[in-house]
Scaffold this motif. Sequence first.
Motif, PDB file in Angstrom:
ATOM      1  N   MET A   1       0.842  -1.199   0.000  1.00  0.00           N
ATOM      2  CA  MET A   1       0.000   0.000   0.000  1.00  0.00           C
ATOM      3  C   MET A   1       0.876   1.248   0.000  1.00  0.00           C
ATOM      4  N   LEU A   2       0.550   2.173  -0.886  1.00  0.00           N
ATOM      5  CA  LEU A   2       1.211   3.475  -0.930  1.00  0.00           C
ATOM      6  C   LEU A   2       0.240   4.509  -0.382  1.00  0.00           C
ATOM      7  N   SER A   3       0.659   5.205   0.662  1.00  0.00           N
ATOM      8  CA  SER A   3      -0.200   6.186   1.319  1.00  0.00           C
ATOM      9  C   SER A   3       0.422   7.575   1.193  1.00  0.00           C
ATOM     10  N   ILE A   4      -0.334   8.500   0.608  1.00  0.00           N
ATOM     11  CA  ILE A   4       0.132   9.878   0.390  1.00  0.00           C
ATOM     12  C   ILE A   4      -0.808  10.809   1.148  1.00  0.00           C
ATOM     13  N   LYS A   5      -0.242  11.660   1.994  1.00  0.00           N
ATOM     14  CA  LYS A   5      -1.067  12.534   2.819  1.00  0.00           C
ATOM     15  C   LYS A   5      -0.547  13.969   2.794  1.00  0.00           C
ATOM     16  N   GLY A   6      -1.449  14.891   2.492  1.00  0.00           N
ATOM     17  CA  GLY A   6      -1.172  16.315   2.585  1.00  0.00           C
ATOM     18  C   GLY A   6       0.016  16.787   1.783  1.00  0.00           C
ATOM     19  N   LEU A   7       0.200  16.250   0.569  1.00  0.00           N
ATOM     20  CA  LEU A   7       1.391  16.563  -0.229  1.00  0.00           C
ATOM     21  C   LEU A   7       1.211  17.902  -0.955  1.00  0.00           C
ATOM     22  N   ASN A   8       2.197  18.803  -0.771  1.00  0.00           N
ATOM     23  CA  ASN A   8       2.194  20.113  -1.422  1.00  0.00           C
ATOM     24  C   ASN A   8       3.554  20.380  -2.051  1.00  0.00           C
ATOM     25  N   LYS A   9       3.533  21.002  -3.231  1.00  0.00           N
ATOM     26  CA  LYS A   9       4.780  21.361  -3.903  1.00  0.00           C
ATOM     27  C   LYS A   9       4.572  22.619  -4.734  1.00  0.00           C
ATOM     28  N   THR A  10       5.371  23.660  -4.433  1.00  0.00           N
ATOM     29  CA  THR A  10       5.373  24.883  -5.220  1.00  0.00           C
ATOM     30  C   THR A  10       6.788  25.105  -5.732  1.00  0.00           C
ATOM     31  N   TYR A  11       6.920  25.322  -7.035  1.00  0.00           N
ATOM     32  CA  TYR A  11       8.236  25.531  -7.625  1.00  0.00           C
ATOM     33  C   TYR A  11       8.700  26.971  -7.443  1.00  0.00           C
ATOM     34  N   ALA A  12       9.983  27.207  -7.734  1.00  0.00           N
ATOM     35  CA  ALA A  12      10.584  28.526  -7.519  1.00  0.00           C
ATOM     36  C   ALA A  12       9.909  29.617  -8.354  1.00  0.00           C
ATOM     37  N   ASN A  13       9.307  29.221  -9.483  1.00  0.00           N
ATOM     38  CA  ASN A  13       8.632  30.218 -10.331  1.00  0.00           C
ATOM     39  C   ASN A  13       7.218  30.555  -9.852  1.00  0.00           C
ATOM     40  N   GLY A  14       6.818  29.974  -8.714  1.00  0.00           N
ATOM     41  CA  GLY A  14       5.509  30.275  -8.145  1.00  0.00           C
ATOM     42  C   GLY A  14       4.401  29.321  -8.529  1.00  0.00           C
ATOM     43  N   VAL A  15       4.676  28.386  -9.428  1.00  0.00           N
ATOM     44  CA  VAL A  15       3.651  27.426  -9.851  1.00  0.00           C
ATOM     45  C   VAL A  15       3.441  26.391  -8.746  1.00  0.00           C
ATOM     46  N   GLN A  16       2.193  26.279  -8.276  1.00  0.00           N
ATOM     47  CA  GLN A  16       1.865  25.268  -7.273  1.00  0.00           C
ATOM     48  C   GLN A  16       1.463  23.999  -8.005  1.00  0.00           C
ATOM     49  N   ALA A  17       2.368  23.042  -8.019  1.00  0.00           N
ATOM     50  CA  ALA A  17       2.166  21.820  -8.801  1.00  0.00           C
ATOM     51  C   ALA A  17       1.318  20.798  -8.081  1.00  0.00           C
ATOM     52  N   LEU A  18       1.383  20.768  -6.742  1.00  0.00           N
ATOM     53  CA  LEU A  18       0.616  19.813  -5.941  1.00  0.00           C
ATOM     54  C   LEU A  18      -0.063  20.558  -4.798  1.00  0.00           C
ATOM     55  N   LYS A  19      -1.368  20.294  -4.619  1.00  0.00           N
ATOM     56  CA  LYS A  19      -2.144  21.015  -3.620  1.00  0.00           C
ATOM     57  C   LYS A  19      -2.865  20.021  -2.706  1.00  0.00           C
ATOM     58  N   ASP A  20      -2.294  19.762  -1.563  1.00  0.00           N
ATOM     59  CA  ASP A  20      -2.904  18.913  -0.542  1.00  0.00           C
ATOM     60  C   ASP A  20      -3.380  17.590  -1.138  1.00  0.00           C
ATOM     61  N   VAL A  21      -2.459  16.863  -1.749  1.00  0.00           N
ATOM     62  CA  VAL A  21      -2.777  15.586  -2.393  1.00  0.00           C
ATOM     63  C   VAL A  21      -2.838  14.478  -1.339  1.00  0.00           C
ATOM     64  N   ASN A  22      -3.971  13.764  -1.316  1.00  0.00           N
ATOM     65  CA  ASN A  22      -4.170  12.632  -0.413  1.00  0.00           C
ATOM     66  C   ASN A  22      -4.644  11.438  -1.227  1.00  0.00           C
ATOM     67  N   LEU A  23      -3.873  10.347  -1.209  1.00  0.00           N
ATOM     68  CA  LEU A  23      -4.219   9.159  -1.984  1.00  0.00           C
ATOM     69  C   LEU A  23      -3.852   7.897  -1.210  1.00  0.00           C
ATOM     70  N   GLU A  24      -4.670   6.854  -1.357  1.00  0.00           N
ATOM     71  CA  GLU A  24      -4.370   5.527  -0.847  1.00  0.00           C
ATOM     72  C   GLU A  24      -4.352   4.583  -2.053  1.00  0.00           C
ATOM     73  N   ILE A  25      -3.179   4.039  -2.359  1.00  0.00           N
ATOM     74  CA  ILE A  25      -2.999   3.267  -3.581  1.00  0.00           C
ATOM     75  C   ILE A  25      -2.654   1.827  -3.223  1.00  0.00           C
ATOM     76  N   PRO A  26      -3.565   0.880  -3.496  1.00  0.00           N
ATOM     77  CA  PRO A  26      -3.328  -0.527  -3.146  1.00  0.00           C
ATOM     78  C   PRO A  26      -2.536  -1.254  -4.225  1.00  0.00           C
ATOM     79  N   ARG A  27      -2.244  -2.527  -3.993  1.00  0.00           N
ATOM     80  CA  ARG A  27      -1.575  -3.346  -5.006  1.00  0.00           C
ATOM     81  C   ARG A  27      -2.474  -3.489  -6.225  1.00  0.00           C
ATOM     82  N   GLY A  28      -1.859  -3.532  -7.391  1.00  0.00           N
ATOM     83  CA  GLY A  28      -2.594  -3.629  -8.639  1.00  0.00           C
ATOM     84  C   GLY A  28      -2.396  -2.386  -9.480  1.00  0.00           C
ATOM     85  N   MET A  29      -3.110  -2.317 -10.583  1.00  0.00           N
ATOM     86  CA  MET A  29      -3.020  -1.167 -11.477  1.00  0.00           C
ATOM     87  C   MET A  29      -3.820   0.000 -10.910  1.00  0.00           C
TER      88      MET A  29
END
Length: 296
Positions: A1-29
């Motif tokens: 299981m891949l668990s992603i919680k509250g992920l945020n990323k803003t680049y130096a140019n000000g572009v917010q690429a990720l905004k509070d990303v929360n995902l639960e990804i199980p085995r499989g496609m």
Amino acid sequence: MLSIKGLNKTYANGVQALKDVNLEIPRGMYGLLGPNGAGKSSLMRTIATLQEPDSGSIQFDQIDVLRDNEGLRRQLGYLPQDFGVYPKVSAEDLLSHFAVLKGLTAKAQRQEEVEALLHQTNLWDARKRKLGSYSGGMRQRFGIAQALLGAPKLVIVDEPTAGLDPDERNRFLNLLAEIGEQVVVILSTHIVEDVTDLCPRMAMIVKGEVLLQGEPQAAIDMLKSKVWRKRVSKAALAEYQQRFNVLSSRLVGGEPQISVHADSQPEEGFVQVEADLEDVYFLKIRASQTAMSAQA
């Protein structure tokens, strides 16, 4: 299981690429669906430890990914959207070289794994050919072969079928489906059919935000009896786009055919059709664009 919680990323140019990303990804496609520039590649690079987020956490099984990059990399197979090869080197030799870099230093074990992967990706007969002579689909299959070195438990493929002809696309998707039976495979793409055909679970991301996640069929069911289709004249297209929630339009016989989201028949001439994941995709994108326009 891949668990992603509250992920945020803003680049130096000000572009917010990720905004509070929360995902639960199980085995499989698992499909990550979104248009170009949606933040898919930023999320993939962050999971693959190629860049650090501003905040949030990523957990894969017992590994705290942001604290133990090397631990994740030992479990990871990664096929980025753009990857280079040495055009004058054969597939067999370069795959063997990559195997050494992944820690497969015992010659017999390395040879056995390289040969198995060349068979699995249907490149055995072309193993002695220089990679510069490979077609786009063959290069993609070589890319997934190198990603599978070392038996990874997490495989990330970023826009793998873009530019492939239909036969190569089908071969590649069949290969991914086979791999996905055993490990976590994240398929990042803007091609709706890839997710529909392969992924029992998915997320939709637009402008760095997750707009929808779950089972593709459940998302489609939300639009049951709410998609209507009609052929209109080119001159009238703009008027229909103003009056109705037009999900998409495409030329059929030289005239636009529009798909509209509505609870009941929009007007005479519209025919109710079965919804599909593409309708969900366009509905979410239109809603996101409308919300952004309202905030501007």
